[in-house]
Design a protein around this motif. Structure first.
Motif, PDB file in Angstrom:
ATOM      1  N   LEU A  86      12.265 -13.440  -4.222  1.00  0.00           N
ATOM      2  CA  LEU A  86      13.298 -14.412  -3.846  1.00  0.00           C
ATOM      3  C   LEU A  86      12.868 -15.165  -2.590  1.00  0.00           C
ATOM      4  O   LEU A  86      13.538 -15.129  -1.557  1.00  0.00           O
ATOM      5  CB  LEU A  86      14.636 -13.699  -3.628  1.00  0.00           C
ATOM      6  CG  LEU A  86      15.297 -13.138  -4.887  1.00  0.00           C
ATOM      7  CD1 LEU A  86      16.512 -12.291  -4.527  1.00  0.00           C
ATOM      8  CD2 LEU A  86      15.713 -14.259  -5.827  1.00  0.00           C
ATOM      9  N   LYS A  87      11.759 -15.845  -2.670  1.00  0.00           N
ATOM     10  CA  LYS A  87      11.286 -16.632  -1.533  1.00  0.00           C
ATOM     11  C   LYS A  87      12.279 -17.751  -1.251  1.00  0.00           C
ATOM     12  O   LYS A  87      12.735 -18.437  -2.165  1.00  0.00           O
ATOM     13  CB  LYS A  87       9.903 -17.210  -1.824  1.00  0.00           C
ATOM     14  CG  LYS A  87       8.805 -16.163  -1.972  1.00  0.00           C
ATOM     15  CD  LYS A  87       7.462 -16.823  -2.171  1.00  0.00           C
ATOM     16  CE  LYS A  87       6.351 -15.786  -2.361  1.00  0.00           C
ATOM     17  NZ  LYS A  87       6.208 -14.918  -1.187  1.00  0.00           N
ATOM     18  N   GLY A  88      12.620 -17.909   0.021  1.00  0.00           N
ATOM     19  CA  GLY A  88      13.613 -18.912   0.380  1.00  0.00           C
ATOM     20  C   GLY A  88      15.029 -18.495   0.042  1.00  0.00           C
ATOM     21  O   GLY A  88      15.951 -19.319   0.055  1.00  0.00           O
ATOM     22  N   GLN A 145      19.040 -20.234  -2.942  1.00  0.00           N
ATOM     23  CA  GLN A 145      17.588 -20.243  -2.798  1.00  0.00           C
ATOM     24  C   GLN A 145      17.092 -21.658  -2.528  1.00  0.00           C
ATOM     25  O   GLN A 145      17.486 -22.604  -3.213  1.00  0.00           O
ATOM     26  CB  GLN A 145      16.931 -19.690  -4.064  1.00  0.00           C
ATOM     27  CG  GLN A 145      15.505 -19.245  -3.894  1.00  0.00           C
ATOM     28  CD  GLN A 145      15.023 -18.425  -5.081  1.00  0.00           C
ATOM     29  OE1 GLN A 145      15.692 -18.319  -6.108  1.00  0.00           O
ATOM     30  NE2 GLN A 145      13.848 -17.827  -4.960  1.00  0.00           N
ATOM     31  N   LEU A 146      16.255 -21.802  -1.516  1.00  0.00           N
ATOM     32  CA  LEU A 146      15.671 -23.095  -1.194  1.00  0.00           C
ATOM     33  C   LEU A 146      14.456 -23.350  -2.079  1.00  0.00           C
ATOM     34  O   LEU A 146      13.627 -22.448  -2.277  1.00  0.00           O
ATOM     35  CB  LEU A 146      15.241 -23.152   0.273  1.00  0.00           C
ATOM     36  CG  LEU A 146      16.303 -23.604   1.292  1.00  0.00           C
ATOM     37  CD1 LEU A 146      17.409 -22.563   1.407  1.00  0.00           C
ATOM     38  CD2 LEU A 146      15.674 -23.857   2.644  1.00  0.00           C
ATOM     39  N   ASP A 149      12.323 -10.617   2.715  1.00  0.00           N
ATOM     40  CA  ASP A 149      11.698  -9.413   3.265  1.00  0.00           C
ATOM     41  C   ASP A 149      11.958  -8.194   2.389  1.00  0.00           C
ATOM     42  O   ASP A 149      11.104  -7.312   2.266  1.00  0.00           O
ATOM     43  CB  ASP A 149      12.183  -9.159   4.700  1.00  0.00           C
ATOM     44  CG  ASP A 149      13.689  -9.039   4.784  1.00  0.00           C
ATOM     45  OD1 ASP A 149      14.383  -9.592   3.897  1.00  0.00           O
ATOM     46  OD2 ASP A 149      14.184  -8.410   5.736  1.00  0.00           O
ATOM     47  N   LYS A 150      13.131  -8.138   1.756  1.00  0.00           N
ATOM     48  CA  LYS A 150      13.452  -7.016   0.867  1.00  0.00           C
ATOM     49  C   LYS A 150      13.124  -7.323  -0.589  1.00  0.00           C
ATOM     50  O   LYS A 150      12.850  -6.418  -1.377  1.00  0.00           O
ATOM     51  CB  LYS A 150      14.936  -6.659   0.989  1.00  0.00           C
ATOM     52  CG  LYS A 150      15.351  -6.151   2.356  1.00  0.00           C
ATOM     53  CD  LYS A 150      14.711  -4.805   2.680  1.00  0.00           C
ATOM     54  CE  LYS A 150      15.221  -4.257   4.011  1.00  0.00           C
ATOM     55  NZ  LYS A 150      14.583  -2.964   4.350  1.00  0.00           N
ATOM     56  N   TYR A 151      13.177  -8.599  -0.948  1.00  0.00           N
ATOM     57  CA  TYR A 151      12.932  -9.003  -2.329  1.00  0.00           C
ATOM     58  C   TYR A 151      11.942 -10.161  -2.328  1.00  0.00           C
ATOM     59  O   TYR A 151      12.332 -11.335  -2.318  1.00  0.00           O
ATOM     60  CB  TYR A 151      14.241  -9.412  -3.008  1.00  0.00           C
ATOM     61  CG  TYR A 151      15.292  -8.327  -2.981  1.00  0.00           C
ATOM     62  CD1 TYR A 151      15.257  -7.277  -3.890  1.00  0.00           C
ATOM     63  CD2 TYR A 151      16.310  -8.347  -2.029  1.00  0.00           C
ATOM     64  CE1 TYR A 151      16.208  -6.276  -3.862  1.00  0.00           C
ATOM     65  CE2 TYR A 151      17.263  -7.349  -1.994  1.00  0.00           C
ATOM     66  CZ  TYR A 151      17.207  -6.317  -2.911  1.00  0.00           C
ATOM     67  OH  TYR A 151      18.146  -5.317  -2.879  1.00  0.00           O
ATOM     68  N   LEU A 177      11.215 -24.203   4.571  1.00  0.00           N
ATOM     69  CA  LEU A 177      12.280 -24.848   5.335  1.00  0.00           C
ATOM     70  C   LEU A 177      13.348 -23.862   5.818  1.00  0.00           C
ATOM     71  O   LEU A 177      14.147 -24.201   6.690  1.00  0.00           O
ATOM     72  CB  LEU A 177      12.962 -25.937   4.493  1.00  0.00           C
ATOM     73  CG  LEU A 177      12.122 -27.178   4.171  1.00  0.00           C
ATOM     74  CD1 LEU A 177      12.933 -28.128   3.281  1.00  0.00           C
ATOM     75  CD2 LEU A 177      11.706 -27.878   5.455  1.00  0.00           C
ATOM     76  N   LEU A 178      13.357 -22.650   5.236  1.00  0.00           N
ATOM     77  CA  LEU A 178      14.440 -21.721   5.557  1.00  0.00           C
ATOM     78  C   LEU A 178      14.498 -21.349   7.038  1.00  0.00           C
ATOM     79  O   LEU A 178      15.576 -21.421   7.650  1.00  0.00           O
ATOM     80  CB  LEU A 178      14.327 -20.460   4.689  1.00  0.00           C
ATOM     81  CG  LEU A 178      15.444 -19.419   4.886  1.00  0.00           C
ATOM     82  CD1 LEU A 178      16.810 -20.037   4.649  1.00  0.00           C
ATOM     83  CD2 LEU A 178      15.232 -18.231   3.947  1.00  0.00           C
TER      84      LEU A 178
END
Length: 454
Positions: free
Chosen positions: A424-426, A392-393, A419-421, A398-399
């Motif tokens: 869990l950004k990045g 995870q970033l 997109d699914k979770y 930045l991803l």
């Protein structure tokens, strides 16, 4: 036999036999307003050489990644496939094989499927396997229906990080069946929340607890034997969806108490191949054998002391009453099952274990290297994993830039998770197999660090 088109005389004779004046009468059942009146917008035909040139031009626009630099998993993985596997699979007697309806002239194909079933049972630790399913998602769906039929219950408990595509298949096939699909929440470490699990089991009417092994994030669930026991104590079945190579470094689901084991067989000798065709496997105990979907190939005694192979327990709608059928599996991906059988026979027991170890070692080495990248962390640092893990970033923005930079360097850098979770950004799911080595992992870590510094 080559394709032989019908002549005008042939078509006229057929229309005359059925009492139709012209072909248009065949479509009388379609309302006039729904019929297409205009011609299709299709360009005129081209000679073969021009078509080949056009297709080559289109193909050149694809971004092709070398298998050694593909770090995307999420249920589909790049493994090395020995050349002999495809060479044997493409033999004419196998390549055109469909359903072996006549056992007396299909002994070779039936034996191949029998050997496939034997391999699946050895891998999973179960007692009986069917002749294969379409893919991992439909195999899990079939297992959910098996559990409902066997227990006469309706509720299915899914883990929080089940493969999203598998979840969609299970939910779709259970629509209209009064089946309550319950997705269990995760605790702070991403594992199944045991308090909620125990509460759901105590509520009753649970047909099955589903455990993905490892889960979509690549991690093993905590205390699997304990969860299996809790499910059994509540009268529910334990259904596993297992990555085959994970069973090369752990005990089998059967040894952990599983009642049904399913999974995606693509890693076993099948290329990613633009999304298919793939292979689902489904194995269970003899107690549940009559709930097993599709067909089962058995070995019997033939004349003159020889062995013969036959189709048996064909729990599908083409062979028994529709209301008694357990599945509508038709082709059962027999060619894919054959390819998997050849692959497993060639790599052998020790080769299988070696490949599994390399996958695990490469992933753990990669996790160590990536954890040292500034601005990047493990999503669930306390969890044990096999060949895949979620990173995870710290700065999710930045991803996209980092992924684009890595792709320009020839990497297919994992599967995005947001997109699914959304929580869990990045997030980035990274998978490693025996195709990578320490040098390539070191290179990826350096390129990733550079991409984040842009």
């Amino acid at each position: 036999m080559p394709y032989i088109p019908s002549t005008d005389a042939d078509r006229a004779a057929m229309l005359n036999r059925i009492g139709a004046k012209n072909i248009e009468e065949l479509f009388d059942a379609i309302p006039e307003k729904l019929r297409m009146k205009a011609d299709l917008n299709i360009p005129p035909g081209l000679p073969e050489s021009a078509v080949m040139a056009y297709m080559s031009e289109l193909g050149a626009k694809n971004h092709v990644f070398h298998p050694h630099r593909v770090l995307a998993g999420g249920g589909v993985y790049c493994h090395f496939i020995p050349s002999v596997v495809k060479e044997l699979t493409h033999r004419g007697e196998f390549y055109t094989a469909y359903t072996p309806y006549q056992p007396e002239v299909s002994q070779g194909m039936l034996q191949a499927i029998f050997e496939y079933q034997s391999y699946v049972c050895m891998l999973t630790g179960m007692e009986v396997s069917n002749a294969s399913s379409y893919d991992g998602g439909t195999a899990l769906m079939d297992a959910a229906l098996m559990a409902r039929n066997a227990t006469k219950r309706s509720r299915i408990l899914l883990p929080p990080y089940l493969n999203p595509q598998y979840r969609e298949v299970v939910e779709t096939y259970n629509l209209g069946m009064a089946a309550g699909i319950v997705t269990l929440p995760a605790d702070a470490d991403g594992a199944i929340d045991r308090k909620v699990l125990d509460k759901e089991l105590a509520a009753g009417n649970v047909a099955a607890l589903v455990i993905q092994f490892p889960n979509y994030m690549g991690f093993y669930e905590e205390d699997i034997p304990g969860m299996v026991k809790a499910a059994h104590d509540a009268g529910a079945l334990a259904v596993f969806s297992a990555y085959p190579f994970a069973m090369g470094v752990t005990c089998t689901p059967g040894e952990m108490g599983a009642d049904i084991v399913t999974g995606e067989g693509q890693p076993l000798g099948l290329a990613p191949s633009f999304g298919g065709p793939y292979l689902g496997y489904c194995a269970t105990t003899m107690k549940l054998v009559r709930q097993l979907p599709g067909r089962i190939i058995g070995k019997a005694n033939a004349a003159f002391g020889r062995k013969g192979y036959v189709m048996t327990l064909q729990a599908r709608e083409q062979h028994i009453r529709r209301d008694k059928a357990a599945s509508n599996i038709c082709t059962n991906q027999a060619l894919c099952a054959l390819q998997t059988t050849i692959y497993l026979s060639i790599i052998g027991k020790h080769g299988f274990h070696h490949i599994a170890r390399k996958c695990e070692e490469n992933a753990h080495y990669a996790a160590q290297k990536i954890s040292g990248i500034k601005g990047l962390k493990m999503a669930f640092p306390k969890r044990a994993f096999f060949n895949e893990f979620a990173a995870q970033l710290e700065n999710p923005a930045l991803l996209p830039l980092a992924r684009e930079a890595l792709m320009k360097k020839g990497w297919l850098p994992g599967v995005t998770l947001e997109d699914k979770y959304p929580a869990l950004k990045g997030g980035l799911l990274l998978a490693f197999t025996e195709l990578q080595d320490k040098a390539s992992i070191d290179e990826f870590a350096r390129d990733f660090q550079e991409a984040l510094n842009v």
